[in-house]
Structure formats: C-alpha cells, structure tokens
Design an enzyme around this catalytic site. Structure first.
Site, mmCIF file in Angstrom:
data_model
loop_
_atom_site.group_PDB
_atom_site.id
_atom_site.type_symbol
_atom_site.label_atom_id
_atom_site.label_comp_id
_atom_site.label_asym_id
_atom_site.label_seq_id
_atom_site.Cartn_x
_atom_site.Cartn_y
_atom_site.Cartn_z
ATOM 1 N N LYS A 173 -17.073 -0.979 -13.349
ATOM 2 C CA LYS A 173 -16.602 0.117 -14.211
ATOM 3 C C LYS A 173 -15.138 -0.131 -14.571
ATOM 4 O O LYS A 173 -14.233 0.136 -13.788
ATOM 5 C CB LYS A 173 -16.744 1.486 -13.536
ATOM 6 C CG LYS A 173 -16.725 2.582 -14.614
ATOM 7 C CD LYS A 173 -16.116 3.880 -14.205
ATOM 8 C CE LYS A 173 -14.643 3.919 -14.171
ATOM 9 N NZ LYS A 173 -13.948 3.766 -15.483
ATOM 10 N N GLY A 226 -6.140 0.386 -8.904
ATOM 11 C CA GLY A 226 -5.705 1.515 -9.722
ATOM 12 C C GLY A 226 -4.669 2.321 -8.964
ATOM 13 O O GLY A 226 -3.975 1.796 -8.086
ATOM 14 N N GLU A 248 -6.436 -1.984 -4.122
ATOM 15 C CA GLU A 248 -5.200 -2.564 -4.674
ATOM 16 C C GLU A 248 -4.529 -1.443 -5.447
ATOM 17 O O GLU A 248 -4.963 -1.114 -6.552
ATOM 18 C CB GLU A 248 -5.521 -3.733 -5.613
ATOM 19 C CG GLU A 248 -6.208 -4.909 -4.953
ATOM 20 C CD GLU A 248 -5.313 -5.665 -3.995
ATOM 21 O OE1 GLU A 248 -4.080 -5.475 -4.038
ATOM 22 O OE2 GLU A 248 -5.846 -6.430 -3.186
ATOM 23 N N CYS A 282 1.590 -3.683 -11.753
ATOM 24 C CA CYS A 282 1.647 -3.083 -10.411
ATOM 25 C C CYS A 282 2.795 -3.656 -9.599
ATOM 26 O O CYS A 282 3.388 -2.969 -8.779
ATOM 27 C CB CYS A 282 0.330 -3.287 -9.690
ATOM 28 S SG CYS A 282 -0.174 -5.003 -9.653
ATOM 29 N N GLU A 383 6.104 5.823 -8.572
ATOM 30 C CA GLU A 383 5.825 4.759 -9.527
ATOM 31 C C GLU A 383 5.791 5.356 -10.932
ATOM 32 O O GLU A 383 5.018 6.269 -11.187
ATOM 33 C CB GLU A 383 4.457 4.153 -9.181
ATOM 34 C CG GLU A 383 4.100 2.929 -9.962
ATOM 35 C CD GLU A 383 2.661 2.484 -9.721
ATOM 36 O OE1 GLU A 383 1.766 3.346 -9.621
ATOM 37 O OE2 GLU A 383 2.432 1.273 -9.646
#
Ligand code: NAD
Length: 488
Positions: A173, A226, A248, A282, A383
């Site tokens: 997905k 994500g 992750e 990231c 973030e």
C-alpha cells in the site's frame, strides 16, 4: 485500465471509488486512480495468503528468485525515463533527482537478487555422529508493505526486493498521494514472470485501505515507513496477532559542525543535508549544531546561499529545489515555522511563500533558516519534514554529543571536523542508525538503514534487511533412531 492488482488481476475498487492525483508543482491533473477500501485490502490479503500457502513462490529455489529480481532490475532501467517522469509528476520532485532514484532502485533489486542467490543456510555441529542438523531460512509469510510519498518507489523497492528475495508474498500500500510508480512496478513484476497472488497492490488512504494490514490475522509481517504517529498505531494494531513489525519512522537529525571543519565542504553539505528535496527526506539534516566560535561566519554564509536557492517545477532545469507534496503539508511546515518564531527563534531567511505567477498553483515554500534555537524548543525537537533548518550553538565535543542525542529520534546525522580522532569519538557516542563523517546523505544497499530510539526498529538494506523477511528453522535429523526407553 484499472489500478488495483489483486491475485494477478487488474481491477477497480469494489465500491468503484477513484482519486485524482495532481502534480504538487502546478496542480495539473496527473491521473485518476482506483481508490481501494478495506474490503479490497482484505481480498488482497487473501490472495497473498493463498499464494503463500499453496503457490510455488515460497519454495522456488532462492537462486531462481534472485534471477527474477535481476530481471526486474533490467526492466526498471529499460523504463527509467517513464518511471522518473511519473515519480516527478506525483511528487513534484526535480526530474534529475527522480532519475537518480531509479538507478538506486535498480541497484536495490540487483543487490537483493544476488543476496537471494547466495542464501545458503548452515550446517550445525551436534557432536553426535548419527545426528545431522542444519538451519534453513524460510520466508515469514504474507507481508504488508506500507510506504510514504517522499521517495515513493525507492521506499517501495527497499521492501519489495528483500521480501521477494526471501520468498514472501505481499500486499503493497503506497501513499495515496503518489501511486503511479507502484502501479508501474507491478506491471514489471508481472512481465518478469512473478506468479499470480505473490505481489498485490492496493491504493488508497491509510485509515481505509491501509488499516486491515495492521491487524488482519492472515498478515504475518508489517513493514512500515512513514510518520511516528502512524507507526505507533500500526505497532499497536499488530500486537493482537503478534506480527513481526519493522518500522522506519521520522528523524530530527543533527548535523554537527566543529570549528575546525573544512569550511567550504561543511557549508555546502549543510545546505544539501536540509534542502535536498525541500527537506522532505527522513534523514534530512534539519538540526544544525555549530560550534560557537564558528557560528556567525558559518550561518552568514549558509543564509547567503540558502536565500539564492532557485525553486521550480520538476522539469525546470534551472530549479534547485521543488515544491512540497501537498497544501496540507505546506500548512504543517508553515505552522511549525510560526511556532519556532513564537518560541524565540530568529528568522534569517525564507519564512514566507514565494511570490510570482509560476508559484501560485504549486505548494512552494522557500529554504528557511531559524537561528538562535535551543534544544528545549519544540521547533528543534519536532520533525517539520520541510525546508526548515534550526541552528543551535555548542561549545566543545561533550556538549555537541549531549545536544545531538537530546531527542526522541535516532535515525541519522553527521559530524564535520578535520580531526579524525574527534570524528570517530563523536560518531561512537551518537545514538543514530547512520552517522556520516564529513559527508551527508549517501547510502549503499549493502549497508543497513534504520533508526535507533523512536525512529523505529528493524533494518532495511544490507544483510539485516534480508533477515527481516526470513525465519530461521532448525532441522534435526536422527539417522539412527532407536527407542530411548525413558517411559518404558
Ligand atoms: P504517514 O505516516 O502519514 O503515511 C505513511 C503511509 O502509511 C502511507 O501509505 C499512509 O497512507 C499509510 N497509513 C496512514 N495511516 C495508516 C493506517 N492507520 N493504517 C495503515 N496505513 C496507514 O507518513 P508520510 O507523511 O507519508 O511520510 C512522511 C514520514 O515518513 C516522515 O515522518 C518521514 O520521516 C518518514 N520517513 C521515514 C523514512 C525512514 O527510512 N526512516 C523514509 C521516508 C520517510
């Protein structure tokens, strides 16, 4: 042509819903794709389950699985132009960056293709002549692979290639914002001869199309890349059936510049660290820690160059950076900057949408530098995932390490210094999955990728990346069986 790929068949969503995909650079329509709901995903899981329990793929010799991955690598390069274009249209990323990505993706398939072929298991010494014993590696089962929008096909490849190399079946997905290269990859897997049901694709929003992947009993492993909040939710959902989970997640990555660093290199790479792909990386070096005695000169030069970065769409060859992925994401970045300023950060450049007709329809936000930050500010801890750099000062090695580790995250970061021993000491103390010394961002598929602390767990790439998708089974054989008589 329908876009959901389930059990070797292309089909539309059961309730016939679709989604428009628009280019973040100018809002133009890129395509209309089928939008799966939970029922489609449950069907995809059933197909992957059947293909695992009854199909040939899990017991296909590892070398043959490896060959298929090598064929896919060739097909990816054959279709590089179309794939790079599709990636740029979905993400708004510069075409040249998408082209690099496709090369990396082909390398990833090649690496795991070769790793699969080298897959051997091992003989275990039992100390008894009549007993032999060996450990073999088997696939985990049905894997749910859930990926984000920033490097859509790259993040997908990091999961699909090792999952297939190890003999698993999967339901993929991708992010609902960037589906096109995942569709293309499924066509290449079909063309390469992957049996039906091994690879399944559902497109759609996380809470609907994605949710069954977290808690369905027929899913054995969830590999997710994500955001932290989604990762926490998936981990909780997976606990009910004790799925293997690999996460992750995000990062707020320190880039430490000592006063003795090579000035030109450190400034140049500090810019790359945070402004590559508009900060939507990231491992972005969004948190600059600069030694007090160098601070003024370093930040002045960094700001001078950051202010000159040219923004533009994916096919504008003069553009150095592109738009953010969506209006919602830009609003999030804007709110983050506003909060930083309210907390006392000093705006040195950027901080407001660019003006001009070429920027009106896209989601542009300029390179922004927030100076005089401190680690107790949320703007330093959270973030932003945008082109926003926070700058903090430090004095000496111990303070650099203490500040760099003062975060819930632990994904990546860098140290710039010409003192090799200091670089090694600092690298050893940083609680990060990747530390670059006098460099920023490069990676190779041979080396593991992943985070410490709340940046996740499990590793992608490298030998541990393959190990994530395997179970070790010990087979003990008695070649001279006889009754033992304990309960005679
Ligand atoms: P996100 O968490 O919003 O979405 C990621 C994926 O999860 C998407 O496919 C989304 O549809 C899906 N999803 C959302 N809710 C779900 C649910 N309830 N069940 C199942 N699936 C669900 O993240 P994003 O905004 O797409 O990506 C940005 C984040 O990804 C950043 O935090 C970034 O740091 C992180 N990231 C990490 C790495 C890494 O290697 N550590 C790499 C790239 C991106």
């Amino acid at each position: 042509m329908p876009d959901l790929f389930i059990d070797g068949t292309w089909r539309s969503a059961l309730d016939e819903r679709t989604r428009e995909i628009r280019c973040p650079a100018d809002g133009s329509l890129v395509g209309v794709v089928d939008e799966a709901g939970g029922k489609d995903t449950v069907e995809a899981i059933a197909a992957a389950r059947r293909a695992f329990d009854e199909g040939p793929w899990p017991t296909t010799p590892a070398a043959d699985r490896g060959d298929l991955l090598l064929r896919v690598a060739d097909l990816l390069l054959r279709d590089k132009d179309a794939l790079a274009r599709a990636e740029s249209l979905d993400t708004g990323k510069r075409l040249v960056e998408s082209e690099y990505d496709i090369d990396d993706i082909a390398n990833c398939f090649r690496y795991f293709g070769r790793a699969a072929a080298a897959e051997t298991g091992r003989v275990v010494e039992t100390g008894t002549a009549s007993v032999d014993s060996r450990v073999v590696y088997e696939p985990v089962g049905v894997c749910a692979l859930i990926t984000p929008w920033n490097y859509p096909l790259l993040q997908t490849a990091w999961k699909v290639a090792p999952a297939l190399a190890a003999g698993n079946t999967f339901v993929l997905k991708p992010s609902e914002l960037t589906p096109h290269t995942a569709i293309h990859l499924m066509r290449l897997l079909e063309e390469a001869g992957l049996p039906p049901g091994v690879a399944n694709l559902v497109l759609g929003a996380g809470p609907e199309a994605g949710a069954p992947l977290g808690d369905h009993p027929d899913v054995d492993l969830v590999s997710f890349t994500g955001g932290l909040q989604t990762g926490r939710r998936l981990m909780a959902a997976a606990a009910g059936t004790v799925k293997k989970v690999a996460l992750e997640l995000g990062g707020k990555n320190p880039n430490i510049v000592f006063a003795d660093a090579d000035f030109e290199t450190a400034v140049d790479l500090a810019l790359t660290a945070v402004f590559l792909h508009s900060g939507q990386v990231c491992s972005s070096g969004a948190r600059l820690l600069v030694e007090d005695s160098l601070h003024d000169r370093f930040v002045d030069e960094l700001v001078r160059r950051a202010s000159r970065i040219r923004l533009g769409g994916p096919f504008d060859e003069r553009a150095q950076s592109g738009p953010l992925v969506s209006a919602a994401h830009r609003a999030k970045v804007e709110a983050y900057v506003a909060k930083g300023l309210a907390e006392g950060a000093v705006l040195r450049c950027g901080g407001a949408r660019p003006s001009g007709p070429e920027f009106e329809a896209g989601f542009y936000y300029p390179p922004t530098v927030l100076d005089e930050c401190s680690s107790d500010m949320s703007v330093v801890q959270d973030e932003s995932f945008g082109p926003v750099l926070t700058v903090e000062r430090f004095s000496g090695e111990a303070e650099a390490v203490r500040l760099a580790n003062d975060t819930i995250y632990g994904l990546a970061g860098a140290v710039f210094t010409t003192d090799e021993a200091k670089a090694q000491r600092v690298a050893a103390r940083l609680r990060l999955g990747t530390v670059w010394i006098n460099d920023y961002h490069p990676y190779v598929p041979q080396a593991e990728w992943g985070g410490f602390k709340q940046s996740g767990f499990g590793r992608e790439l490298g030998p541990s990346g393959l190990a994530e998708y395997r179970e070790a089974k010990h087979i003990w054989r008695n070649t001279n069986p006889s009754p033992q008589g304990w309960f005679a």
